[in-house]
Write a protein that holds these residues in place. Structure first.
Motif, PDB file in Angstrom:
ATOM      1  N   TYR A 351      22.346 -12.716 -30.216  1.00  0.00           N
ATOM      2  CA  TYR A 351      22.658 -12.327 -28.831  1.00  0.00           C
ATOM      3  C   TYR A 351      21.897 -13.201 -27.843  1.00  0.00           C
ATOM      4  CZ  TYR A 351      22.536  -9.614 -24.518  1.00  0.00           C
ATOM      5  OH  TYR A 351      22.612  -9.224 -23.201  1.00  0.00           O
ATOM      6  N   ALA A 352      20.615 -13.473 -28.135  1.00  0.00           N
ATOM      7  CA  ALA A 352      19.847 -14.331 -27.243  1.00  0.00           C
ATOM      8  C   ALA A 352      20.397 -15.750 -27.216  1.00  0.00           C
ATOM      9  CB  ALA A 352      18.378 -14.344 -27.679  1.00  0.00           C
ATOM     10  N   THR A 353      20.884 -16.215 -28.351  1.00  0.00           N
ATOM     11  CA  THR A 353      21.420 -17.583 -28.413  1.00  0.00           C
ATOM     12  C   THR A 353      22.711 -17.712 -27.611  1.00  0.00           C
ATOM     13  OG1 THR A 353      20.439 -17.880 -30.608  1.00  0.00           O
ATOM     14  CG2 THR A 353      22.201 -19.401 -29.957  1.00  0.00           C
ATOM     15  N   VAL A 354      23.638 -16.787 -27.819  1.00  0.00           N
ATOM     16  CA  VAL A 354      24.932 -16.899 -27.129  1.00  0.00           C
ATOM     17  C   VAL A 354      24.801 -16.546 -25.658  1.00  0.00           C
ATOM     18  CG1 VAL A 354      26.243 -16.467 -29.227  1.00  0.00           C
ATOM     19  CG2 VAL A 354      25.547 -14.539 -27.808  1.00  0.00           C
ATOM     20  N   THR A 355      23.791 -15.729 -25.295  1.00  0.00           N
ATOM     21  CA  THR A 355      23.622 -15.386 -23.883  1.00  0.00           C
ATOM     22  C   THR A 355      23.192 -16.608 -23.084  1.00  0.00           C
ATOM     23  OG1 THR A 355      23.006 -13.129 -24.483  1.00  0.00           O
ATOM     24  CG2 THR A 355      22.420 -13.859 -22.282  1.00  0.00           C
ATOM     25  N   ARG A 356      22.353 -17.445 -23.678  1.00  0.00           N
ATOM     26  CA  ARG A 356      21.937 -18.665 -22.967  1.00  0.00           C
ATOM     27  C   ARG A 356      23.110 -19.607 -22.731  1.00  0.00           C
ATOM     28  NH1 ARG A 356      17.380 -18.216 -26.513  1.00  0.00           N
ATOM     29  NH2 ARG A 356      18.377 -19.714 -27.938  1.00  0.00           N
ATOM     30  N   ASP A 361      30.897 -14.893 -15.659  1.00  0.00           N
ATOM     31  CA  ASP A 361      30.550 -13.469 -15.611  1.00  0.00           C
ATOM     32  C   ASP A 361      31.317 -12.669 -16.653  1.00  0.00           C
ATOM     33  OD1 ASP A 361      28.870 -14.058 -13.528  1.00  0.00           O
ATOM     34  OD2 ASP A 361      30.320 -13.513 -11.958  1.00  0.00           O
ATOM     35  N   THR A 362      32.500 -13.121 -16.987  1.00  0.00           N
ATOM     36  CA  THR A 362      33.294 -12.418 -18.000  1.00  0.00           C
ATOM     37  C   THR A 362      32.618 -12.484 -19.359  1.00  0.00           C
ATOM     38  OG1 THR A 362      35.319 -12.975 -16.790  1.00  0.00           O
ATOM     39  CG2 THR A 362      35.563 -12.250 -19.084  1.00  0.00           C
ATOM     40  N   ASP A 363      32.108 -13.666 -19.702  1.00  0.00           N
ATOM     41  CA  ASP A 363      31.400 -13.800 -20.975  1.00  0.00           C
ATOM     42  C   ASP A 363      30.141 -12.950 -21.002  1.00  0.00           C
ATOM     43  OD1 ASP A 363      33.350 -15.583 -21.663  1.00  0.00           O
ATOM     44  OD2 ASP A 363      32.164 -17.371 -21.187  1.00  0.00           O
ATOM     45  N   LYS A 364      29.409 -12.947 -19.918  1.00  0.00           N
ATOM     46  CA  LYS A 364      28.186 -12.151 -19.862  1.00  0.00           C
ATOM     47  C   LYS A 364      28.494 -10.654 -19.964  1.00  0.00           C
ATOM     48  CE  LYS A 364      25.684 -15.574 -17.112  1.00  0.00           C
ATOM     49  NZ  LYS A 364      24.976 -15.848 -15.820  1.00  0.00           N
TER      50      LYS A 364
END
Length: 531
Positions: A351-356, A361-364
């Motif tokens: 989750y931390a990797t893909v969040t960076r 905004d849709t992805d987040k």
């Protein structure tokens, strides 16, 4: 009366059914199979969820057990001055190092090998064939030694056989009958009618289609349909295509050449056979007691559902959700079945990797929703497990006599008693006990089995469990000697044991146990000495 508007502030409590709460309630009442399917669907839908695998041994321990010898050789080579690849100093150790390596004889003679080993090859490889045997002329290097798997599915390149090519599936009743129909007739009309008849046969092997309606739909005469039906009724298994039980038994008796007039009369009155009215059956068939007993015995050997041997689904074993076993101190240990509990984890690092890397905004929002759903699912599964364990522990405490002495010591129990003891609502206990089972030394029982109605005791005695009373009725009937106990006699026996029960209740419990009435049992007992 005047109408006016005003603002008021009030304080109250209300239960808001959020989607998460609804899903938690749904998970609580699912069986372990339905829960596993639900979790599998969530694993495919949510990229942040992953299945919790069993803990593997340490990496060093795994290498030491499975590859200890290989790692030992590499270490020795390093200590001897090798380069870590398992070769000595002569190989790959400077300019022109390839030439000495290529100069080695890749096909040494037998004497050279024996000289290097210091012994004969027969002592080193006693089970192998002679070394150095020349390949036969024209073989082009192919070995004549059979493959380890033999000829069944083996290949020349030494690969394992293709087991999928040899798998077989169980034939269904429809396929079994269709294959026989193709061999029985070549007439296209008969094949068409026979196909419709085969499709109309249910899983038990009975024809549930009206012949007149089928003939009208197909546009053929009724005699044609009856002729094809007679053809289908001669197929295997014996008795298939019958329209009722009497016809099914008659078909099987005809094939055994046992459908004489006496047996025909017996099959025509199966209602008297079910009532065990042996006197009426003797008069109807015109036989004595011994012949009638033989005819009934022959009738029992027939198959009333000839189609049940085909297309049957796999037998599903009832997997307990909770295990109960005795502790050394005399108490009971209640533990959850780990195999019935799916375990999932939230991959925080992913989750931390893909969040960076999320740009829009849709992805987040999608990642945030996936994280929230994953955290909720893990908490819901943990809460579900704790609730099941709490309810099961209270059931074991309430029904301690059953686990010690058996069904006769079951106590009356309802949902409210368990709910009040553990501080939960009755609806929650009801959901927990639905589709759940407890594994004991006496077998596996559904949790609902331990909730039984109360039958009052006679003369102010304690109440009795309905399941315990039903078990006692079966014991009394099984223990009948010469006298057959009627329902009234059973009532008197039970009241003598402190159970205040009505005759209609005894009759209802007796019928639920599939025990015939006293009249039918008396008739059957009267016929037993004649055998």
């Amino acid at each position: 009366m005047g109408l006016l508007q005003r603002l008021e502030m009030r304080q109250g409590q209300a239960l808001v059914m959020t989607p998460q709460l609804l899903q938690a309630i749904k998970l609580l009442q699912l069986s372990h199979l339905d829960l596993a399917a639900y979790v599998d669907a969530e694993l495919e839908r949510n990229p942040l969820l992953e299945r919790a695998e069993a803990e593997a041994p340490e990496a060093g321990d795994s290498r030491g057990e499975s590859h200890g010898e290989n790692y030992g050789e590499a270490s020795d080579a390093s200590r001897d001055g090798g380069d870590g690849d398992g070769f000595d100093g002569e190989g790959f150790s400077g300019e022109g190092s390839a030439e000495p390596w290529l100069s080695h004889d890749l096909n040494p003679s037998r004497s050279a090998i024996e000289g290097d080993l210091g012994t004969r090859l027969d002592n080193v490889f006693p089970d192998d064939g002679p070394v150095g045997r020349e390949a036969p002329t024209g073989s082009e290097g192919l070995s004549l030694t059979p493959a380890p798997w033999g000829n069944a599915g083996g290949s020349f390149d030494g690969e394992a056989p293709d087991f999928e090519a040899t798998l077989t599936s169980e034939s269904s009743l429809h396929e079994h009958l269709s294959a026989q129909l193709d061999l029985a007739t070549r007439d296209p009309v008969e094949r068409l009618v026979g196909g419709f008849l085969v499709d109309a046969i249910d899983e038990a092997g009975y024809l549930r289609e009206d012949l007149a309606g089928l003939a009208e739909r197909l546009g053929v005469g009724l005699p044609v349909v009856e002729r094809v039906l007679a053809l289908v009724q001669g197929f295997d298994p014996s008795g298939v295509g019958a329209r009722d039980l009497a016809e099914c038994l008659a078909i099987q008796l005809r094939e055994q050449d046992r459908f004489d007039p006496a047996m025909q009369a017996l099959v025509s009155r199966l209602d008297l056979v079910a009532k065990r009215d042996l006197a009426s059956l003797r008069r109807l068939c015109g036989v004595d007691d011994e012949d009638l007993a033989d005819m009934l015995s022959e009738l029992r050997r027939l198959d009333p559902k000839p189609g049940r041997a085909f297309g049957a689904g796999p037998v599903e074993v009832l997997v307990p959700d909770v295990f109960v076993r005795a502790a050394p101190d005399g108490s009971w240990l209640v533990e959850l079945n780990s195999e019935a509990l799916p375990r999932v984890l939230v991959n925080q690092s992913y989750y931390a990797t893909v969040t960076r890397g999320a740009q829009t905004d849709t992805d987040k929002a999608f990642l945030s929703e996936c994280l929230q759903t994953a955290n909720w699912l893990t908490r819901s599964l943990e809460q579900r497990a704790r609730t099941i364990l709490k309810v099961a522990s209270e059931i074991v405490r309430q029904q301690d006599g059953f686990f010690v002495n058996g069904v006769a010591h079951l106590r009356p129990l309802n949902l409210k008693t368990v709910a009040d003891a553990i501080g939960m609502h009755e609806s929650t206990v009801s959901r927990v006990t639905s589709n759940k089972s407890i594994g004991t030394s006496r077998g596996t029982f559904e949790m609902k089995y331990f909730f039984t109605a109360a039958i009052p005791g006679a003369a102010g005695a304690a109440a009795h469990s309905s399941e315990a009373v039903r078990h006692r009725i079966k014991q009394l009937i099984d223990g009948e000697a010469n006298d057959v106990l009627s329902d009234d006699a059973l009532v008197q026996r039970l009241r003598g044991e402190g159970v205040d029960i009505a005759r209609r209740t005894v009759a209802k419990y007796r019928e639920s146990l599939r025990i015939p009435s006293s009249i039918e049992r008396r008739r059957e007992r009267a016929a037993m000495p004649a055998r």
